[in-house]
Design an enzyme around this catalytic site. Structure first.
Site, PDB file in Angstrom:
ATOM      1  N   CYS A  89       1.247 -19.293  29.273  1.00 48.71           N
ATOM      2  CA  CYS A  89       0.391 -18.619  28.303  1.00 48.71           C
ATOM      3  C   CYS A  89      -0.800 -18.050  29.057  1.00 48.71           C
ATOM      4  CB  CYS A  89      -0.066 -19.593  27.220  1.00 48.71           C
ATOM      5  SG  CYS A  89      -1.299 -18.923  26.078  1.00 48.71           S
ATOM      6  N   CYS A 227      -3.063 -12.690  22.690  1.00 48.65           N
ATOM      7  CA  CYS A 227      -1.951 -13.157  23.518  1.00 48.65           C
ATOM      8  C   CYS A 227      -2.112 -12.520  24.887  1.00 48.65           C
ATOM      9  CB  CYS A 227      -0.615 -12.780  22.885  1.00 48.65           C
ATOM     10  SG  CYS A 227       0.825 -13.195  23.911  1.00 48.65           S
TER      11      CYS A 227
END
Length: 290
Positions: A89, A227
């Protein structure tokens, strides 16, 4: 040791451009957090709440990262908010590095971090009078694995999408208006068979020269405020849309990417390396009682 048998579980809460995470320090790899426990911790009503969970463990103490222990002391064990495992991530890696520095486990500057997508180098800038320094992540090399003809659907709307892999899969679609993505409570439709393990779907609009805005549905989490890997995928897709390919021109390309939670700056280099720069903050710490 199972978290369900732990009376007090130390935790922190952090975010990068409002992509927020539950952080569980577990340096010696003693915790066994299953999907149900992760989902409970990420629950915004009954738990701490977050888009995902980051377990902070020494690479040598976790079988998933032991092979990287000679290159990185720390492993970012990242889970989506539904408890499923993710390769990495981008925003989470910035928050992870910020935690290491604030906890005295690493110094500002370059920090190698092991992830399921490989070892990333994260650079934490020194704090200034204006606030915490930005965090820049060497996101690894982008791949455009194909196939051509991928499509994304929301209701009756259909858009062509570019398949971009940043260590995790992305389908990037350019739209006329970000509202066309709908509420993103359910995963958008994608061409069958292309993403057998699911995909992050980005919807993008042009804002100006080398400047775009996006919304994202992250697999396993739904719509998130930001994101990092998605912003990288969007910048690469925008560059190709604008006929800018650093591997051809020999010059890096930088895009500003606006997300609901803030702004990230993404640079693609001629050797396909991607850098992402943005803020990261630790906002709370405590002990969860079971």
């Amino acid at each position: 040791m199972s978290a369900s048998k732990t009376f007090g579980l130390p935790f922190l809460k952090g975010h990068g451009t409002q992509n927020d995470f539950v952080i569980i320090p577990d340096p010696d790899g003693l915790l066994d957090l299953g999907p149900a426990e992760v989902a409970a911790l990420c629950d915004r009503r009954a738990g701490i709440g977050g888009d995902g969970l980051i377990r902070v463990v020494r690479a040598a103490a976790d079988p998933a990262a032991a092979g990287m222990a000679d290159r990185a002391e720390w492993f970012m064990d990242y889970r989506n908010s539904d408890g499923s495992i993710a390769e990495m991530c981008g925003n989470g890696s910035r928050v992870f590095a910020r935690h290491l520095v604030e906890a005295g486990l690493a110094k500002p500057g370059p920090i190698p971090i092991a992830t399921r997508a490989g070892v990333l180098t994260v650079r934490v800038a020194e704090d200034t009078a204006e606030g915490p320094g930005l965090v820049t992540v060497e996101m690894g090399k982008v791949r455009l694995p194909g196939p051509d003809g991928v499509e994304v659907t929301v209701g009756d709307l259909v858009w062509p999408a570019l398949n971009v892999n940043m260590g995790n899969p992305h389908a990037v679609a350019f739209v006329d208006d970000l509202a066309q993505a709908g509420d993103l409570l359910a995963a958008p439709g994608v061409t069958a068979g292309v993403y057998p393990e699911g995909v992050n779907v980005e919807f993008v609009v042009e804002r100006g020269p080398r400047h775009v805005a996006m919304r994202v549905h992250e697999r396993g989490s739904g719509e998130t405020r930001s994101c990092g890997t998605g912003a990288c995928a969007v910048a690469v897709a925008a560059a190709r849309r604008h006929h800018l390919d650093p591997s051809v021109t020999g010059e890096p390309v930088t895009y500003t990417v606006d997300l609901p939670g803030g702004t990230l700056v993404i640079t693609e280099h001629p050797d396909a390396r991607i850098e992402m720069a943005g803020p990261a903050e630790i906002v709370a710490s405590g002990t969860l009682r079971f």
